[in-house]
Design a protein around this motif. Structure first.
Motif, short mmCIF file in Angstrom:
data_model
loop_
_atom_site.label_atom_id
_atom_site.label_comp_id
_atom_site.label_asym_id
_atom_site.label_seq_id
_atom_site.Cartn_x
_atom_site.Cartn_y
_atom_site.Cartn_z
N VAL A 213 -1.80 4.85 3.34
CA VAL A 213 -0.34 4.54 2.57
C VAL A 213 -1.10 4.37 1.03
N LEU A 214 -0.03 4.84 0.30
CA LEU A 214 0.00 5.00 -0.95
C LEU A 214 0.71 3.77 -0.92
N GLU A 215 0.66 3.22 -1.63
CA GLU A 215 1.75 1.76 -2.80
C GLU A 215 0.83 1.58 -4.54
N ASN A 216 0.57 1.53 -4.64
CA ASN A 216 -0.13 1.46 -6.23
C ASN A 216 -1.10 2.88 -6.41
N GLY A 217 -1.41 2.21 -7.54
CA GLY A 217 -1.79 3.81 -8.68
C GLY A 217 -1.53 4.52 -9.77
N PHE A 218 -1.45 6.00 -10.38
CA PHE A 218 -0.20 6.23 -10.67
C PHE A 218 0.40 7.15 -10.17
N ILE A 219 1.77 6.62 -9.90
CA ILE A 219 2.93 7.89 -9.10
C ILE A 219 3.32 8.67 -8.97
N THR A 220 3.00 9.00 -9.97
CA THR A 220 2.84 10.97 -10.54
C THR A 220 1.79 11.94 -9.53
N SER B 191 27.76 5.56 -2.13
CA SER B 191 29.90 5.62 -1.92
C SER B 191 30.36 4.63 -1.40
N LEU B 192 28.91 4.11 -0.42
CA LEU B 192 29.42 3.19 0.59
C LEU B 192 29.23 2.01 -0.17
N HIS B 193 28.47 1.57 -1.18
CA HIS B 193 27.35 0.39 -2.15
C HIS B 193 26.83 -0.51 -0.71
N ILE B 194 25.79 1.10 -0.24
CA ILE B 194 24.62 -0.37 1.36
C ILE B 194 23.85 -0.05 -0.09
N PRO B 195 23.02 -1.42 -0.24
CA PRO B 195 21.81 -1.55 -0.87
C PRO B 195 20.80 -1.12 0.20
N ILE B 196 19.55 -1.02 -0.76
CA ILE B 196 18.59 -0.50 -0.17
C ILE B 196 17.65 -1.26 -0.13
N ASP B 197 17.02 -1.93 0.95
CA ASP B 197 15.26 -2.90 0.05
C ASP B 197 13.94 -2.41 0.46
N TYR B 198 13.95 -1.33 0.91
CA TYR B 198 12.49 -0.94 0.73
C TYR B 198 12.77 0.86 1.07
N LEU C 133 3.31 1.71 -14.29
CA LEU C 133 3.83 1.13 -12.66
C LEU C 133 2.41 1.03 -12.28
N GLN C 134 1.50 -0.22 -11.69
CA GLN C 134 0.61 0.51 -10.83
C GLN C 134 0.69 -0.20 -9.73
N ASP C 135 1.94 -1.04 -9.26
CA ASP C 135 2.20 -1.31 -8.09
C ASP C 135 3.30 -1.18 -7.62
N PHE C 136 3.52 -0.52 -6.37
CA PHE C 136 5.45 0.52 -6.41
C PHE C 136 5.74 -0.85 -6.24
N ARG C 137 5.43 -1.70 -5.66
CA ARG C 137 6.40 -2.61 -5.10
C ARG C 137 7.31 -3.49 -5.46
N GLN C 138 6.56 -3.19 -7.69
CA GLN C 138 7.34 -3.51 -8.31
C GLN C 138 8.92 -2.62 -8.86
N ILE D 266 11.70 12.16 -2.87
CA ILE D 266 13.26 11.52 -3.48
C ILE D 266 12.85 10.33 -3.36
N GLY D 267 12.36 9.92 -2.49
CA GLY D 267 12.60 8.80 -1.89
C GLY D 267 12.05 7.68 -3.27
N SER D 268 11.18 7.82 -4.04
CA SER D 268 10.13 7.55 -5.25
C SER D 268 11.51 7.64 -6.55
N MET D 269 11.80 8.48 -6.34
CA MET D 269 13.26 8.37 -7.32
C MET D 269 14.61 7.41 -7.37
N TYR D 270 14.56 7.58 -5.79
CA TYR D 270 15.84 6.22 -5.75
C TYR D 270 15.48 5.24 -5.71
N ALA D 271 13.92 4.29 -5.41
CA ALA D 271 13.65 3.80 -5.76
C ALA D 271 13.09 3.06 -7.06
N MET D 272 13.03 4.58 -8.32
CA MET D 272 13.10 4.03 -9.48
C MET D 272 14.06 3.63 -9.77
#
Length: 731
Positions: free
Chosen positions: A175-182, A51-58, A151-156, A68-74
């Motif tokens: 720390v998991l940041e690649n692979g099958f996200i499910t 609602s405040l139009h605050i962009p999140i970068d990571y 998607l294999q790299d979650f940074r994408q 919840i974070g993965s859904m927001y990231a997607m």
């Protein structure tokens, strides 16, 4: 020329890398803490950020924070995640129960008799790794991450993302940041003892919150901008507040993570701590979801002056202020050119594809795919079955095979008898794929053994073999007065052929021998209970039968039918009965449950058993009317409220009953019951017909040991109040 192209490509890559580095030096990172159901508060925070139009970068998170974070990231907005949380049946999601109507016919009732079940492998009895294997959770995660399957790299992701799990073998956070996200999310949320650990990249993973529940330090290593941290932990509890299993787990997790948590908290530039008082990791009911989301909003609103500094319309994805229908996913149309099957060894890939019901080149919806996955899981062949789209038109089905053999333990107590313990051994695919071997041993004052072997080939007739022995105690009555009793050793040897359809019905033919060894008949002789010395009788029978079962449960069903019908020829020498024509009996039993509302269920039942021939059958082949339920051990007994077990013995019986069940609170139920019946030795019920009416009231509590039931009933035959008390599953 080739050399020039290489230089150009290298310069382009360097430029992209430079842009990514610049982006990582500024902006906002978001870290979401783990905490089970308390994580719904994260959604409220996300709604305020949008609602405040605050962009999140990571984005980073652990357990529920990772989901919840993965859904927001997607690309889901806070409002869309809220819609998902409200529409999801969380209590059903945290259950491994398959749809009963998809379970193979002969396995339905076998599964609803045990307090505990243990698998057996080559090392012996295998204790469960968790209460929940996570089948429904895994496929829920597959659904919400549908657009990121390849998607294999979650940074994408639309926003770069990571999550944290714990390698239980090494005792380290991962720390998991690649692979099958499910499967990554499934690993991150594997709360010990609640969920089975998850194997990921040959490492046994459990919930990341065990070691790093608030991974701000991980974010700090990857992102150089400001960090918003959302904490949903309660902190250390006093000993007086540790009152449940979940509170013990929460305290243990807090102790293990305490030093790291305090350090991570200090790394936050903006620290948001919603009020989660009164709620726990298991507060997944609708009221809790709504309240926790609002508390997350309230906590974020308190920091609006600080948050507004990061508002930026230029970099903000305006789609996050819109609300798209979350349920629209189920109606999306897919078409695949290939279905890959991995993980299974016993069954062929074609078996899996056939059960799945998805055809190459033909369109299907996500709902149809999920139904196919549910059918595969309901076969009891697999611990879990998951899916993913490796490419847009390539579907992969992964099946983790279940151990074939198991031991089940059940207990039962009924007023007037000693307690009974049931030990069961079950082996699937013993000789052929699709077969089932089951052995029951009943340990009590009235012991019993039952062996069943059945091969399920669908519509193709297949063998069924049954051996059964029970020691039975019968009490005989005349006009409500006790006139005698007998002990009977009862056995059945049966062989036949049966066919099944859609896991809902079976039809079969069988020949059997019924052996009765009758002894200890007490009291003066009457026409009902003759004074007889110990004797053995053998009857040879042929029957045609059909069974149908569409109930959602055999224990307090709220919908569906149970139907049984048989035509049976009785002889004493394979051909005749007492050197005359064999006796012919017809039996039908129908029970129906209809859901009237959230709390009310209408119950109806009808039954009859009649002998078409004139011969008077012996006492134990007649219809035995009475008791609160039909005992699995004796086919000729029909339950009737207001009569003691087998209180009325008659050649021919017809009855109808009704009831209304009310769910008082959670696992507590009360039922008002009524039934009427007629019994006669005449097939047409013309002469010497006895009319019976009975009613009762029942209270049931679904305990960990099985249903606890108390019933009070009365009839015009017993003419007294009859009480019935039982605890445990029926077998």
């Amino acid at each position: 020329m080739k050399h020039s192209l290489k230089i150009i490509c290298l310069l382009l890559l360097l430029n992209v890398g430079a842009n990514q580095t610049i982006k990582a030096q500024s902006g906002l990172g978001l870290v979401l803490c783990g905490g089970g159901a308390k994580g719904f508060a994260h959604i409220g925070v996300l709604k305020i950020l949008d609602s405040l139009h605050i962009p999140i970068d990571y984005v980073g998170g652990t357990s529920i924070g990772a989901i919840i974070g993965s859904m927001y990231a997607m690309g889901y907005s806070g409002k869309e995640i809220e819609q998902m949380a409200i529409e999801t049946n969380w209590e059903d999601l945290f259950s491994d129960e398959a749809d009963r109507n998809l379970i193979p016919f002969y396995e339905k009732n076998l599964m609803e008799r045990y307090v505990s079940t243990f698998k057996i492998n080559e090392k012996g009895i295998k204790l469960p790794e968790g209460f929940i294997s996570g089948q429904k959770i895994l496929n829920f995660l597959s659904e919400i991450t549908l657009d990121a399957h390849s998607l294999q790299d979650f940074r994408q992701c639309k926003i770069p993302f990571f999550c944290v799990a714990t390698d239980i073998g090494e005792g380290k956070d991962v720390v998991l940041e690649n692979g099958f996200i499910t499967t990554t999310l499934r690993a991150s949320m594997s709360i010990p003892t609640a969920f089975s650990p998850y194997v990921l990249n040959n490492r046994l993973m459990i919930d990341g919150g065990i070691i790093n529940n608030f991974p701000v330090d991980v974010m700090k290593e990857r992102f150089k901008g400001k960090i918003i941290g959302v904490d949903i932990q309660k902190g250390m509890m006093s000993s007086q507040n540790i009152e449940s299993f979940t509170s013990v787990l929460n305290q243990l997790s807090t102790i293990l993570d305490l030093n790291r948590f305090n350090s991570n908290k200090s790394l936050c530039d903006i620290y948001i701590h919603p009020d989660i008082e009164g709620y726990s990791t298991m507060s997944f009911n609708a009221e809790a979801v709504d309240t926790l989301i609002k508390r997350g909003e309230r906590a974020a609103r308190l920091l609006i002056p600080e948050l507004k500094k990061y508002s930026c319309d230029d970099n903000f994805d305006t789609n996050r202020t819109c609300l798209r229908e979350f349920s629209i996913l189920n109606n999306r149309i897919f078409t695949v050119s290939e279905i890959r099957v991995t993980g299974q060894k016993r069954n062929s890939p074609n078996y899996v594809r056939q059960k799945l019901g998805i055809e190459i080149g033909k369109p299907f919806t996500l709902d149809k795919l999920k139904f196919g996955i549910d059918k595969l899981y309901a076969t009891n062949e697999y611990e879990y079955v998951s899916y993913r789209f490796i490419e847009k038109d390539v579907l992969e089905i992964f099946c983790k095979e279940r151990i074939n053999n198991s031991i089940g333990i059940g207990i039962n107590y009924e007023k007037g008898t000693s307690a009974t313990v049931l030990l069961n051994y079950t082996y699937k695919n013993l000789l052929f794929n699709g077969d089932l071997f089951s052995l029951d041993a009943k340990l009590s004052e009235y012991p019993g053994l039952k062996t069943l072997y059945v091969l399920d080939k669908g519509a193709i007739p297949a063998p069924l073999l049954k051996l059964q022995y029970n020691k039975l105690g019968f009490n005989f009555y005349n006009n409500g007065k006790h006139v005698g009793n007998a002990l009977v050793n009862f056995g059945i040897v049966e062989a036949g052929l049966n066919s099944t359809g859609k896991n809902l019905f079976t039809i079969g033919v069988a020949a059997n021998a019924e052996i009765y060894n009758i002894y200890d008949i007490i009291n003066p002789p009457t026409s009902i209970a003759p004074n007889t010395k110990s004797e053995t009788k053998v009857y040879y029978n042929y029957k045609l039968y059909t069974m149908f079962d569409s109930r959602n449960s055999s224990i307090l069903p709220i919908k569906g039918n149970r139907f049984y019908a048989s035509v049976k020829i009785h002889t004493d020498n394979f051909i005749t009965y007492k050197k005359e024509l064999p006796m012919l009996s017809i039996m039908m039993l129908n029970e129906r449950a209809t859901k009237l509302s959230k709390r009310f269920t209408l119950l109806q039942n009808q039954a009859f058993r009649v002998f078409v021939t004139d011969s008077l059958p012996p006492t134990l082949l007649r219809s035995l009317l009475g008791g609160e339920y039909q005992a699995d051990l004796y086919e000729y007994q029909l339950p009737f409220h207001g009569l003691r077990f087998t209180e009325v013995v008659a050649k021919n019986v017809i009855l109808a009953g009704f009831g209304l069940r009310y769910n008082i609170y959670k696992k507590n139920f009360v039922s008002i019951l009524g039934n009427v019946a007629a019994s006669s030795d005449n097939f047409m019920f013309k002469d010497k017909t006895t009319y019976i009416a009975g009613a009762g009231i029942n209270y049931t509590y679904l305990s960990l040991l099985g249903p606890m039931q108390i019933t009070l009933s009365y009839s015009n035959i017993s003419k007294s109040l009859i009480s019935f008390i039982s605890l445990g599953y029926r077998f």
